[in-house]
Motif scaffolding. Structure first.
Motif, PDB file in Angstrom:
ATOM      1  N   THR A  21      -8.787  -5.773  -3.575  1.00 51.13           N
ATOM      2  CA  THR A  21      -8.308  -6.005  -2.212  1.00 51.13           C
ATOM      3  C   THR A  21      -6.870  -5.508  -2.113  1.00 51.13           C
ATOM      4  OG1 THR A  21      -9.673  -7.997  -2.065  1.00 51.13           O
ATOM      5  CG2 THR A  21      -7.942  -7.746  -0.413  1.00 51.13           C
ATOM      6  N   LEU A  22      -6.638  -4.640  -1.148  1.00 49.24           N
ATOM      7  CA  LEU A  22      -5.281  -4.114  -0.928  1.00 49.24           C
ATOM      8  C   LEU A  22      -4.677  -4.847   0.274  1.00 49.24           C
ATOM      9  CD1 LEU A  22      -3.018  -2.045  -1.509  1.00 49.24           C
ATOM     10  CD2 LEU A  22      -4.238  -0.428  -0.046  1.00 49.24           C
ATOM     11  N   ALA A  29      -1.054   1.772  -3.448  1.00 47.66           N
ATOM     12  CA  ALA A  29      -2.248   2.540  -3.054  1.00 47.66           C
ATOM     13  C   ALA A  29      -2.853   3.217  -4.282  1.00 47.66           C
ATOM     14  CB  ALA A  29      -1.890   3.576  -1.987  1.00 47.66           C
ATOM     15  N   GLY A  69       0.812  -1.222   0.000  1.00 46.43           N
ATOM     16  CA  GLY A  69       0.000   0.000   0.000  1.00 46.43           C
ATOM     17  C   GLY A  69       0.838   1.260   0.000  1.00 46.43           C
ATOM     18  N   ALA A  82     -11.043   2.633   1.602  1.00 44.27           N
ATOM     19  CA  ALA A  82     -12.168   1.727   1.871  1.00 44.27           C
ATOM     20  C   ALA A  82     -13.494   2.469   1.761  1.00 44.27           C
ATOM     21  CB  ALA A  82     -12.011   1.117   3.265  1.00 44.27           C
ATOM     22  N   GLU A 134      -1.704  -5.044   2.776  1.00 47.24           N
ATOM     23  CA  GLU A 134      -0.629  -4.187   3.311  1.00 47.24           C
ATOM     24  C   GLU A 134      -0.609  -4.377   4.836  1.00 47.24           C
ATOM     25  OE1 GLU A 134       1.861  -1.662   2.487  1.00 47.24           O
ATOM     26  OE2 GLU A 134       2.027  -1.880   4.667  1.00 47.24           O
ATOM     27  N   TYR A 151      -5.311   4.580   5.473  1.00 50.18           N
ATOM     28  CA  TYR A 151      -5.948   3.992   4.288  1.00 50.18           C
ATOM     29  C   TYR A 151      -7.474   4.104   4.317  1.00 50.18           C
ATOM     30  CZ  TYR A 151      -1.378   1.842   3.478  1.00 50.18           C
ATOM     31  OH  TYR A 151      -0.039   1.633   3.238  1.00 50.18           O
ATOM     32  N   LEU A 198      -9.567  -3.643   2.571  1.00 52.91           N
ATOM     33  CA  LEU A 198      -8.227  -3.533   3.161  1.00 52.91           C
ATOM     34  C   LEU A 198      -7.924  -4.811   3.925  1.00 52.91           C
ATOM     35  CD1 LEU A 198      -8.451   0.107   4.582  1.00 52.91           C
ATOM     36  CD2 LEU A 198      -7.494  -0.621   2.385  1.00 52.91           C
ATOM     37  N   ASN A 199      -6.804  -5.415   3.655  1.00 52.91           N
ATOM     38  CA  ASN A 199      -6.401  -6.614   4.392  1.00 52.91           C
ATOM     39  C   ASN A 199      -5.028  -6.337   4.982  1.00 52.91           C
ATOM     40  OD1 ASN A 199      -5.863  -9.234   5.299  1.00 52.91           O
ATOM     41  ND2 ASN A 199      -7.205 -10.091   3.717  1.00 52.91           N
ATOM     42  N   HIS A 200      -5.026  -6.037   6.297  1.00 54.36           N
ATOM     43  CA  HIS A 200      -3.783  -5.578   6.904  1.00 54.36           C
ATOM     44  C   HIS A 200      -2.924  -6.724   7.410  1.00 54.36           C
ATOM     45  CE1 HIS A 200      -4.290  -1.352   6.399  1.00 54.36           C
ATOM     46  NE2 HIS A 200      -5.491  -1.358   6.949  1.00 54.36           N
ATOM     47  N   LYS A 244      -1.083  -0.302   9.164  1.00 50.27           N
ATOM     48  CA  LYS A 244      -2.367   0.420   9.126  1.00 50.27           C
ATOM     49  C   LYS A 244      -2.160   1.882   8.759  1.00 50.27           C
ATOM     50  CE  LYS A 244      -5.245  -2.653  11.580  1.00 50.27           C
ATOM     51  NZ  LYS A 244      -5.529  -3.232  12.835  1.00 50.27           N
TER      52      LYS A 244
END
Ligand code: FAD
Length: 425
Positions: free
Chosen positions: A61-62, A45, A40, A96, A64, A92, A103-105, A67
């Motif tokens: 789907t990002l 991003a 990201g 969203a 990263e 981020y 967002l998949n952290h 956060k």
């Protein structure tokens, strides 16, 4: 010369691409096509946002782990005391809420190119129709003898922003008058070609502002020349006389060893003992996720199709930003952002059948030497002769007026607001 402010940055990038108002797409097939973006940062991003925007009908789907994103760009200004860390820290959330990006952290741990799946740190798996890979760089911890991951705190690199920026700033502020800073500059290719030399300027600015003009910064550089060299050296002479010495490898004959316990750097020519600060910026390569997936070549970076940013190794994958081999473009946030927009255009063309246009890229890298004295280098680029090729370039000239340098400083500030808004809101 091209002049830029926040509005011009976003608008100019759009013009260069030919289209960013992609229009309402028609999504073919059952269900939404899925795009996974790894990383990201400046590349990832931007790609995620421009693939998802205008209700593209593509599920993005990002992936990263962090956060918050702390920009390397303008982290040198933190060292110089011009910015605080919170001014280079971004979230981020808007990606969203405004664009519906998932967002998949967590970290991506592997890519299964045959199955078109990304495996995440928690063991879960994401399927993709297209994958955008933008993990930035990894540092080569074995490229400076005696230095490694365990020595990041004692001899900081500051080449990934965050904790390292804070460590470097604290160490810089503690340098006494008459103290010596040794910077070990990186070999090509590396993230942000003018970055080490802007950093030297910001270090000198901080020392001078604190009344420590007898301190000295020695740059040990494996390269014979560096970005904007003439204008940097002119600026150092003007603002920081006697404080900066640039020595290239022909003279110092290579780094033989460093000792983080005694802050010693031994070269083939001279040893520097008890340095007040040693800033090691090591050699670099594409982030591990890209290399492990077989997307890199022997250079450690990933070859791409210059007309699309598509990986030369996999037709379902795009590689943007520092991890790719960008031809004549430097590894910069501006470049990553520009490449990501090309990748987004092509991904939408493939998955949503929206029109595509020939790839056009732009870059400018600004460097602050002293208050109101900023220089720049940049160009326009196209796919030509099998690579991303410069079709127009420009660079600040020695002897420019104070007014020109002040205007260039204003552009730099405007660019930062523009690119971070473009990436995150
Ligand atoms: C001191 C300094 C000054 C700079 N100044 C400028 C400047 O003035 N102008 C400019 O244009 N550029 C500048 N740059 C360069 C710029 O920061 C980079 O070129 C740019 O950030 C590259 O974007 P990227 O997307 O390739 O990588 P990054 O922005 O580094 O983003 C990569 C992201 O990928 C994530 N990631 C890595 N691996 C994984 C994984 N396995 N799974 C999930 N996520 C992963 C990371 O957490 C990171 O957030 C500077 C750099 C430095 C070091």
């Amino acid at each position: 010369m091209i002049k830029l402010d926040r509005r011009a940055f976003i608008g100019g990038s759009a013009t260069a691409l030919g289209t960013l108002a992609f229009g309402a797409p028609t999504v073919l097939g059952q269900g939404k096509p899925r795009v996974v973006v790894i990383g990201g940062g400046a590349g990832g991003a931007t790609a995620a946002k421009y693939i998802a925007k205008d209700a593209s009908g593509i599920e993005v789907t990002l992936v990263e782990p962090a956060k918050q994103f702390i920009t390397c760009f303008h982290s040198n200004l933190v060292l110089g005391g011009y910015k605080k860390m919170d001014a280079i820290t971004h979230t981020y959330d808007r990606l969203a809420s405004a664009y519906g990006i998932k967002l998949n952290h967590q970290a991506a741990v592997s890519i299964d190119r045959d199955r078109k799946q990304v495996k995440l740190a928690d063991g879960s798996v994401l399927d993709y129709d297209r994958l955008v890979v933008s993990p930035g760089i990894d540092l080569k911890y074995d490229s400076v003898p005696g230095w490694g991951l365990a020595h990041e705190e004692t001899m900081p690199h500051g080449w990934k922003a965050g904790r390292q920026t804070e460590v470097l700033k604290a160490r810089l502020d503690a340098v006494p008058d008459g103290g010596v800073i040794v910077m070990i500059a990186p070999p090509n290719p590396y993230r942000c070609p003018p970055g080490p030399y802007e950093r030297v300027s910001m270090m000198a600015h901080t020392l001078k502002a604190a009344g420590k003009s007898k301190a000295k910064i020695i740059i040990l550089d494996p390269k014979d020349a560096f970005s904007k060299q003439g204008v940097f050296q002119e600026g150092w002479e003007k603002h920081y006389p006697g404080m900066v010495e640039w020595i290239n490898a022909k003279i110092y004959d290579g780094i033989k060893s460093v000792d983080p316990k005694t802050n010693t750097v031994v070269t083939g020519f001279e040893s520097y003992t008890n340095a007040a600060l040693v800033n090691v910026i090591p050699a670099q390569m594409a982030g591990a996720i890209a290399r492990d997936a077989g997307l890199a070549n022997d250079s450690g970076f990933c070859p791409i199709d210059p007309a699309s940013m598509k990986s030369a190794k996999d037709a379902n994958i795009y590689v943007v930003g520092d991890a790719c081999i960008p031809g004549d473009m430097p590894k910069s946030a501006f470049s990553a952002n520009s490449q990501a927009k090309v990748a987004a255009l092509m991904v939408r063309g493939e998955l949503a059948k929206t029109p595509t246009f020939p790839a056009r890229y732009t870059n400018t890298c600004w460097s602050l030497i002293e208050t109101d004295d900023t220089i720049k280098v940049g160009g326009r680029y196209e796919a030509k002769d099998g690579k991303i090729t410069a079709v127009e370039t420009f660079v600040s000239k020695p002897g420019e007026t104070a007014q020109v340098r002040k205007e260039t400083s204003t552009e730099n500030i405007g660019w930062y607001s523009g690119i971070t808004a473009d990436m995150f809101s």
